[in-house]
Scaffold this active site. Structure first.
Site, PDB file in Angstrom:
ATOM      1  N   ARG A  15      -5.027  12.822   1.320  1.00  0.00           N
ATOM      2  CA  ARG A  15      -4.280  12.560   0.080  1.00  0.00           C
ATOM      3  C   ARG A  15      -5.270  12.293  -1.051  1.00  0.00           C
ATOM      4  O   ARG A  15      -6.465  12.090  -0.825  1.00  0.00           O
ATOM      5  CB  ARG A  15      -3.372  11.337   0.254  1.00  0.00           C
ATOM      6  CG  ARG A  15      -2.206  11.574   1.178  1.00  0.00           C
ATOM      7  CD  ARG A  15      -1.454  10.288   1.474  1.00  0.00           C
ATOM      8  NE  ARG A  15      -2.262   9.347   2.233  1.00  0.00           N
ATOM      9  CZ  ARG A  15      -1.875   8.120   2.558  1.00  0.00           C
ATOM     10  NH1 ARG A  15      -0.705   7.669   2.178  1.00  0.00           N
ATOM     11  NH2 ARG A  15      -2.665   7.326   3.258  1.00  0.00           N
ATOM     12  N   LYS A  75      -6.672   5.109  -0.425  1.00  0.00           N
ATOM     13  CA  LYS A  75      -7.048   4.124   0.592  1.00  0.00           C
ATOM     14  C   LYS A  75      -7.961   3.057   0.002  1.00  0.00           C
ATOM     15  O   LYS A  75      -8.554   3.231  -1.065  1.00  0.00           O
ATOM     16  CB  LYS A  75      -7.783   4.819   1.756  1.00  0.00           C
ATOM     17  CG  LYS A  75      -6.932   5.801   2.507  1.00  0.00           C
ATOM     18  CD  LYS A  75      -5.642   5.215   3.024  1.00  0.00           C
ATOM     19  CE  LYS A  75      -5.832   4.410   4.295  1.00  0.00           C
ATOM     20  NZ  LYS A  75      -4.496   4.004   4.854  1.00  0.00           N
ATOM     21  N   TYR A  94      -4.184   1.294  -2.474  1.00  0.00           N
ATOM     22  CA  TYR A  94      -3.818   0.460  -1.326  1.00  0.00           C
ATOM     23  C   TYR A  94      -5.052  -0.348  -0.929  1.00  0.00           C
ATOM     24  O   TYR A  94      -6.161   0.198  -0.865  1.00  0.00           O
ATOM     25  CB  TYR A  94      -3.410   1.327  -0.128  1.00  0.00           C
ATOM     26  CG  TYR A  94      -2.061   2.002  -0.250  1.00  0.00           C
ATOM     27  CD1 TYR A  94      -0.895   1.257  -0.378  1.00  0.00           C
ATOM     28  CD2 TYR A  94      -1.954   3.385  -0.213  1.00  0.00           C
ATOM     29  CE1 TYR A  94       0.343   1.877  -0.472  1.00  0.00           C
ATOM     30  CE2 TYR A  94      -0.712   4.009  -0.306  1.00  0.00           C
ATOM     31  CZ  TYR A  94       0.428   3.243  -0.442  1.00  0.00           C
ATOM     32  OH  TYR A  94       1.650   3.852  -0.539  1.00  0.00           O
ATOM     33  N   HIS A  96      -4.612  -3.621   1.477  1.00  0.00           N
ATOM     34  CA  HIS A  96      -4.358  -4.291   2.763  1.00  0.00           C
ATOM     35  C   HIS A  96      -5.482  -5.266   3.104  1.00  0.00           C
ATOM     36  O   HIS A  96      -6.192  -5.111   4.104  1.00  0.00           O
ATOM     37  CB  HIS A  96      -4.176  -3.250   3.885  1.00  0.00           C
ATOM     38  CG  HIS A  96      -2.970  -2.381   3.682  1.00  0.00           C
ATOM     39  ND1 HIS A  96      -1.679  -2.845   3.848  1.00  0.00           N
ATOM     40  CD2 HIS A  96      -2.844  -1.093   3.277  1.00  0.00           C
ATOM     41  CE1 HIS A  96      -0.816  -1.878   3.586  1.00  0.00           C
ATOM     42  NE2 HIS A  96      -1.490  -0.814   3.219  1.00  0.00           N
ATOM     43  N   GLU A 118       0.347  -2.069  -2.242  1.00  0.00           N
ATOM     44  CA  GLU A 118       1.304  -2.583  -1.251  1.00  0.00           C
ATOM     45  C   GLU A 118       1.943  -3.904  -1.642  1.00  0.00           C
ATOM     46  O   GLU A 118       2.900  -4.329  -0.994  1.00  0.00           O
ATOM     47  CB  GLU A 118       0.639  -2.708   0.135  1.00  0.00           C
ATOM     48  CG  GLU A 118      -0.394  -3.816   0.294  1.00  0.00           C
ATOM     49  CD  GLU A 118      -1.796  -3.418  -0.159  1.00  0.00           C
ATOM     50  OE1 GLU A 118      -1.957  -2.316  -0.716  1.00  0.00           O
ATOM     51  OE2 GLU A 118      -2.724  -4.226   0.035  1.00  0.00           O
ATOM     52  N   SER A 134       6.882   5.195   3.598  1.00  0.00           N
ATOM     53  CA  SER A 134       7.859   4.960   4.672  1.00  0.00           C
ATOM     54  C   SER A 134       8.856   6.110   4.725  1.00  0.00           C
ATOM     55  O   SER A 134       9.285   6.534   5.804  1.00  0.00           O
ATOM     56  CB  SER A 134       8.605   3.638   4.441  1.00  0.00           C
ATOM     57  OG  SER A 134       7.753   2.549   4.701  1.00  0.00           O
ATOM     58  N   ASP A 198      19.738  -2.223  14.421  1.00  0.00           N
ATOM     59  CA  ASP A 198      19.076  -3.161  13.508  1.00  0.00           C
ATOM     60  C   ASP A 198      19.594  -4.555  13.801  1.00  0.00           C
ATOM     61  O   ASP A 198      20.662  -4.725  14.403  1.00  0.00           O
ATOM     62  CB  ASP A 198      19.326  -2.780  12.047  1.00  0.00           C
ATOM     63  CG  ASP A 198      18.226  -3.298  11.120  1.00  0.00           C
ATOM     64  OD1 ASP A 198      17.457  -2.485  10.581  1.00  0.00           O
ATOM     65  OD2 ASP A 198      18.113  -4.532  10.946  1.00  0.00           O
ATOM     66  N   VAL A 239      10.703  -0.883  13.164  1.00  0.00           N
ATOM     67  CA  VAL A 239      11.041  -2.254  12.750  1.00  0.00           C
ATOM     68  C   VAL A 239       9.935  -2.825  11.862  1.00  0.00           C
ATOM     69  O   VAL A 239       8.793  -2.379  11.894  1.00  0.00           O
ATOM     70  CB  VAL A 239      11.233  -3.200  13.959  1.00  0.00           C
ATOM     71  CG1 VAL A 239      12.373  -2.736  14.831  1.00  0.00           C
ATOM     72  CG2 VAL A 239       9.958  -3.333  14.753  1.00  0.00           C
ATOM     73  N   LEU A 240      10.308  -3.789  11.071  1.00  0.00           N
ATOM     74  CA  LEU A 240       9.311  -4.535  10.299  1.00  0.00           C
ATOM     75  C   LEU A 240       9.814  -5.960  10.138  1.00  0.00           C
ATOM     76  O   LEU A 240      10.941  -6.190   9.709  1.00  0.00           O
ATOM     77  CB  LEU A 240       9.110  -3.916   8.913  1.00  0.00           C
ATOM     78  CG  LEU A 240       8.120  -4.660   8.008  1.00  0.00           C
ATOM     79  CD1 LEU A 240       6.707  -4.598   8.571  1.00  0.00           C
ATOM     80  CD2 LEU A 240       8.121  -4.088   6.595  1.00  0.00           C
ATOM     81  N   VAL A 267       6.444   4.272  14.916  1.00  0.00           N
ATOM     82  CA  VAL A 267       6.009   4.294  13.507  1.00  0.00           C
ATOM     83  C   VAL A 267       5.449   2.931  13.116  1.00  0.00           C
ATOM     84  O   VAL A 267       4.569   2.820  12.264  1.00  0.00           O
ATOM     85  CB  VAL A 267       7.177   4.693  12.569  1.00  0.00           C
ATOM     86  CG1 VAL A 267       6.687   4.878  11.141  1.00  0.00           C
ATOM     87  CG2 VAL A 267       7.839   5.982  13.052  1.00  0.00           C
ATOM     88  N   ALA A 268       5.929   1.875  13.767  1.00  0.00           N
ATOM     89  CA  ALA A 268       5.476   0.517  13.433  1.00  0.00           C
ATOM     90  C   ALA A 268       4.088   0.205  13.993  1.00  0.00           C
ATOM     91  O   ALA A 268       3.653  -0.953  13.962  1.00  0.00           O
ATOM     92  CB  ALA A 268       6.496  -0.502  13.940  1.00  0.00           C
ATOM     93  N   ASP A 270       1.299   0.641  12.763  1.00  0.00           N
ATOM     94  CA  ASP A 270       0.380   0.044  11.783  1.00  0.00           C
ATOM     95  C   ASP A 270       0.560  -1.472  11.695  1.00  0.00           C
ATOM     96  O   ASP A 270      -0.266  -2.157  11.107  1.00  0.00           O
ATOM     97  CB  ASP A 270       0.530   0.706  10.396  1.00  0.00           C
ATOM     98  CG  ASP A 270       1.915   0.521   9.809  1.00  0.00           C
ATOM     99  OD1 ASP A 270       2.874   0.290  10.577  1.00  0.00           O
ATOM    100  OD2 ASP A 270       2.040   0.601   8.579  1.00  0.00           O
ATOM    101  N   VAL A 298       0.649   7.492  15.796  1.00  0.00           N
ATOM    102  CA  VAL A 298      -0.342   7.730  14.734  1.00  0.00           C
ATOM    103  C   VAL A 298      -0.122   6.710  13.611  1.00  0.00           C
ATOM    104  O   VAL A 298       0.984   6.565  13.091  1.00  0.00           O
ATOM    105  CB  VAL A 298      -0.227   9.173  14.203  1.00  0.00           C
ATOM    106  CG1 VAL A 298      -1.121   9.376  12.991  1.00  0.00           C
ATOM    107  CG2 VAL A 298      -0.601  10.158  15.310  1.00  0.00           C
TER     108      VAL A 298
END
Ligand SMILES: NC(=O)c1ccc[n+]([C@@H]2O[C@H](COP(=O)([O-])OP(=O)(O)OC[C@H]3O[C@@H](n4cnc5c(N)ncnc54)[C@H](O)[C@@H]3O)[C@@H](O)[C@H]2O)c1
Length: 372
Positions: A15, A75, A94, A96, A118, A134, A198, A239-240, A267-268, A270, A298
């Site tokens: 990106r 990044k 971003y 983090h 973020e 997302s 959920d 989920v988050l 997906v969670a 990360d 991934v």
């Protein structure tokens, strides 16, 4: 303002922080834009597109960091980039920082003003610069899940939509937020039989109101979850729990209750992953098998669709980038508390409480930072 966009150097990051359209808008606002040669190539934007938009092309990142008032990226800056940041320079990307003490130390030492995508908020208290990624990861999840289900990849050999006379794949999406909603929509669009779990009844009500014809909803009790997972061909973990590691919702022992060759797309990952057997993988080697169940984990899924992800991110960052450039960071943050929420570092001070708490560093209140 002098706006610089260096080429991303983190491995497998395709990106870029500024699209030609973003550059065009900045130029139209009277700003100078300098983009590193080849920086947009991974997202399908050649240098000529930037030149046509009124930007100039730099031959190196050094040139950009030395020249720019504001650096726009994707990044977090890598160690070699952090050495080039300087006092008075604005970094918009971003970051983090909470799990990254080294980067935090270097940003503080640089004296720069760093605004993290973020932590920028919107009027609803959600995160407008995280949401596009997302959305991308959510819509990609059924696509990679369908691929993982193919026989040659170790999967059950089940087609998402089935065919006349053969039923569709059963897809369970755990977590019905941004990722989960987009995943469920695409999976349903592929013809799969989809259920979203959920823990938020308000969210389930919303999903049922809006998508009741496309997919089912279920409350995410442990009992409901395992019952659905047992019958699933594909489970998407989305989920988050804000500020916490993802809860482990499928244990290793429970894999033996699943259908052989079923697929888990976490997906969670990360946030540590929501299945006990998840560990982060890369686009080069995305899947692995545990106890007969295929895992896709991934951590930077949007990287697979760098062009879509770059444009989506650019659409979301553009108004903030223009405000920072037009008004200068101080006035822009003073005028917009949501942008001020993005301020993480200023002139050697940490200005974001959650990062300070995570790393044990004193925090200067962002409103005081505006006066420094
Ligand atoms: N791998 C990637 O490339 C990638 C990309 C984007 C986002 N993500 C990650 O995807 C995850 C989801 O992000 P999001 O933007 O959809 O978050 P979100 O806040 O919009 O949605 C999370 C949902 O999970 C639900 N939830 C929380 N605990 C639950 C539980 N125990 N059981 C069922 N549901 C539960 C919440 O009620 C909420 O609706 C995050 O961890 C995010 O970091 C990963």
């Amino acid at each position: 303002m002098k706006i610089g966009c260096p080429k991303e150097i983190k491995p497998q990051e395709f990106r870029t922080g500024l699209t030609p359209n973003g550059a065009r808008e900045a130029v139209a606002h009277g700003h100078d834009v300098l983009v590193e040669t080849g920086g947009g190539a991974g997202a399908g934007f050649p240098d000529e597109d930037y030149i046509a938009a009124g930007a100039r092309i730099a031959s190196s990142a050094e040139e950009i960091f030395a020249w720019a008032d504001m650096i726009v990226k994707v990044k977090e800056p890598q160690p070699v980039e952090r050495k080039m940041l300087r006092a008075g320079q604005v970094l918009f990307t971003y970051l983090h920082l909470a799990p990254d003490a080294d980067q935090t130390r270097d940003l503080l030492a640089s004296g720069c003003t760093a605004i993290a995508y973020e932590t920028v908020t919107d009027a609803n208290g959600t995160l407008p610069l995280l949401a596009p990624m997302s959305e991308v990861a959510g819509r990609l999840a059924p696509q990679v899940g369908a691929w993982t289900l193919q026989k040659a990849n170790g999967g059950r050999g089940v087609l998402m939509g089935g065919v006349p006379g053969v039923g569709p794949a059963r897809v369970v999406v755990i977590g019905g937020g941004v990722v989960g909603t987009h995943a469920a929509r695409v999976a349903a669009g592929m013809g799969a039989d989809v259920t979203v779990l959920d823990r938020s009844l308000a969210r389930l009500r919303y999903l049922d109101d809006v998508f009741g014809r496309d997919f089912k909803t279920s409350y995410a009790s442990a009992g409901n979850t395992i019952e659905l997972v047992r019958e699933a061909d594909l489970v998407i973990g989305a989920v988050l729990v804000p500020g916490a590691a993802a809860p482990k919702l499928i244990s290793r022992a429970q894999l033996s209750e699943m259908k052989p060759g079923a697929a888990l797309v976490d997906v969670a990952i990360d946030q540590g992953g929501c299945f006990e057997t998840s560990h982060a993988t890369t686009h080069r080697d995305p899947i692995y098998e545990v106890d007969g169940i295929m895992h896709y984990c991934v951590a930077n899924m949007p990287g697979a669709v760098a062009r879509t992800a770059t444009i989506a991110l650019g659409n979301a960052t553009m108004p903030f980038m223009l405000a920072l450039a037009d008004k200068g960071w101080r006035q822009a943050c003073e005028d917009d508390p949501n942008l001020l929420n993005g301020l993480n570092v200023h002139a050697g001070h940490l200005t974001y409480y959650a990062v300070g708490k995570a790393l044990g560093i004193d925090v200067l209140s962002p409103s005081l930072a505006l006066k420094q």
